[in-house]
Motif scaffolding. Structure first.
Motif, short mmCIF file in Angstrom:
data_model
loop_
_atom_site.label_atom_id
_atom_site.label_comp_id
_atom_site.label_asym_id
_atom_site.label_seq_id
_atom_site.Cartn_x
_atom_site.Cartn_y
_atom_site.Cartn_z
N TYR A 106 51.29 -31.86 19.32
CA TYR A 106 52.02 -30.64 18.97
C TYR A 106 51.58 -30.13 17.61
O TYR A 106 51.62 -30.85 16.62
CB TYR A 106 53.52 -30.88 18.98
CG TYR A 106 54.30 -29.65 18.55
CD1 TYR A 106 54.28 -28.50 19.31
CD2 TYR A 106 55.04 -29.65 17.37
CE1 TYR A 106 54.98 -27.37 18.93
CE2 TYR A 106 55.75 -28.53 16.98
CZ TYR A 106 55.71 -27.39 17.76
OH TYR A 106 56.39 -26.27 17.37
N ASP A 107 51.16 -28.88 17.56
CA ASP A 107 50.82 -28.19 16.32
C ASP A 107 51.50 -26.83 16.36
O ASP A 107 51.09 -25.96 17.13
CB ASP A 107 49.31 -28.03 16.19
CG ASP A 107 48.91 -27.32 14.91
OD1 ASP A 107 49.75 -27.15 14.01
OD2 ASP A 107 47.73 -26.92 14.81
N PRO A 108 52.56 -26.63 15.55
CA PRO A 108 53.30 -25.38 15.66
C PRO A 108 52.51 -24.15 15.26
O PRO A 108 52.89 -23.04 15.62
CB PRO A 108 54.50 -25.59 14.73
CG PRO A 108 54.10 -26.69 13.81
CD PRO A 108 53.11 -27.53 14.56
N GLY A 109 51.43 -24.31 14.55
CA GLY A 109 50.65 -23.14 14.15
C GLY A 109 51.39 -22.31 13.12
O GLY A 109 52.46 -22.67 12.64
N ASP A 110 50.83 -21.18 12.78
CA ASP A 110 51.39 -20.33 11.74
C ASP A 110 52.57 -19.50 12.23
O ASP A 110 53.47 -19.16 11.47
CB ASP A 110 50.32 -19.39 11.19
CG ASP A 110 49.22 -20.16 10.47
OD1 ASP A 110 49.51 -21.25 9.94
OD2 ASP A 110 48.08 -19.66 10.45
N ASP A 111 52.58 -19.13 13.50
CA ASP A 111 53.58 -18.21 14.01
C ASP A 111 54.70 -18.89 14.80
O ASP A 111 55.62 -18.22 15.26
CB ASP A 111 52.92 -17.17 14.93
CG ASP A 111 51.92 -16.32 14.16
OD1 ASP A 111 52.15 -16.08 12.97
OD2 ASP A 111 50.92 -15.91 14.76
N ASP A 112 54.64 -20.18 15.00
CA ASP A 112 55.58 -20.86 15.86
C ASP A 112 56.33 -21.93 15.09
O ASP A 112 55.78 -22.99 14.80
CB ASP A 112 54.82 -21.49 17.04
CG ASP A 112 55.74 -22.10 18.06
OD1 ASP A 112 56.90 -21.67 18.15
OD2 ASP A 112 55.28 -23.01 18.77
N ALA A 113 57.58 -21.66 14.76
CA ALA A 113 58.41 -22.66 14.09
C ALA A 113 58.85 -23.69 15.12
O ALA A 113 59.16 -23.35 16.26
CB ALA A 113 59.62 -22.00 13.45
N PRO A 114 58.89 -24.96 14.72
CA PRO A 114 59.35 -25.97 15.68
C PRO A 114 60.83 -25.76 16.00
O PRO A 114 61.57 -25.20 15.20
CB PRO A 114 59.13 -27.29 14.94
CG PRO A 114 59.00 -26.94 13.51
CD PRO A 114 58.52 -25.53 13.43
N PRO A 115 61.25 -26.21 17.16
CA PRO A 115 62.67 -26.09 17.51
C PRO A 115 63.54 -26.85 16.51
O PRO A 115 63.11 -27.87 15.95
CB PRO A 115 62.76 -26.75 18.89
CG PRO A 115 61.37 -26.77 19.41
CD PRO A 115 60.47 -26.84 18.22
N ASP A 116 64.74 -26.36 16.30
CA ASP A 116 65.64 -27.03 15.35
C ASP A 116 66.19 -28.32 15.97
O ASP A 116 66.08 -28.54 17.17
CB ASP A 116 66.75 -26.09 14.89
CG ASP A 116 67.69 -25.67 16.01
OD1 ASP A 116 67.77 -26.35 17.04
OD2 ASP A 116 68.38 -24.65 15.83
N PRO A 117 66.77 -29.19 15.13
CA PRO A 117 67.28 -30.47 15.64
C PRO A 117 68.30 -30.32 16.76
O PRO A 117 68.35 -31.15 17.68
CB PRO A 117 67.90 -31.12 14.41
CG PRO A 117 67.14 -30.54 13.26
CD PRO A 117 66.85 -29.12 13.66
N ALA A 118 69.12 -29.27 16.72
CA ALA A 118 70.11 -29.07 17.78
C ALA A 118 69.42 -28.77 19.12
O ALA A 118 69.85 -29.27 20.17
CB ALA A 118 71.08 -27.94 17.41
N ALA A 119 68.37 -27.98 19.10
CA ALA A 119 67.62 -27.68 20.33
C ALA A 119 66.95 -28.94 20.87
O ALA A 119 66.93 -29.18 22.08
CB ALA A 119 66.60 -26.58 20.09
N ILE A 120 66.39 -29.73 19.97
CA ILE A 120 65.77 -31.00 20.38
C ILE A 120 66.83 -31.89 21.03
O ILE A 120 66.60 -32.47 22.10
CB ILE A 120 65.13 -31.71 19.17
CG1 ILE A 120 63.99 -30.88 18.59
CG2 ILE A 120 64.67 -33.12 19.53
CD1 ILE A 120 62.81 -30.68 19.48
N ALA A 121 67.99 -32.00 20.38
CA ALA A 121 69.06 -32.86 20.91
C ALA A 121 69.58 -32.36 22.26
O ALA A 121 69.97 -33.17 23.10
CB ALA A 121 70.20 -32.95 19.90
#
Length: 157
Positions: A106-121
């Motif tokens: 996984y590489d979020p790149g410049d335009d893609d923020a990783p999902p927040d911890p709540a979304a992961i959970a």
């Protein structure tokens, strides 16, 4: 919960308990139990790391010859279709990030923020429950192995 996890430190016990509850609720499609279990996972520091380890171990076991792009797509589609029947808020992108993260690609790149911890959970237990069903195995052994892997990594860092 069949395992007490007493041998683990308090923070790891909380992750184990929350993960066990959330995965059981996902397996049973128990909407009422899922929310509180996910809230516990969100609050548990490093739960995403542990569940990522569980996902990786399950992927390795269910695909011993390695994963091709089609395999990842099939896992993603199966999980989304199954989860959407009782979780209309399932986000395929978050599941894909979980899969890619577990595989170390996984590489979020410049335009893609990783999902927040709540979304992961909210999404990790759905993926784990789906993979456990495919493997025909209980969660406990994978959690134990994931905790051991995290401990080894921390020892060497």
């Amino acid at each position: 919960m069949t395992t007490t996890w007493r041998h683990l430190p308090a923070s790891a016990r909380e992750i184990a308990g929350a993960a066990t509850e959330a995965v059981a609720a996902a397996r049973d499609r128990d909407v009422e139990a899922y929310g509180p279990a996910v809230d516990r996972l969100t609050a548990a520091d490093r739960a995403g790391l542990v569940l990522g380890g569980v996902v990786r171990l399950l992927l390795e076991e269910t695909h011993p010859d390695g994963l091709a792009g089609d395999d990842v797509r099939q896992v993603l589609e199966r999980c989304v279709r199954s989860a959407a029947q009782w979780r209309p808020d399932v986000d395929p992108h978050v599941l894909l990030v979980l899969l890619a993260g577990a595989l170390g690609v996984y590489d979020p790149g410049d335009d893609d923020a990783p999902p927040d911890p709540a979304a992961i959970a909210r999404h990790a237990p759905l993926l784990v429950a789906d993979l456990l069903a495919a493997a025909g195995q209980p969660l406990e052994g994978y959690l134990t192995a994931a905790f051991a892997e995290v401990a080894r990594t921390e020892l060497h860092d």
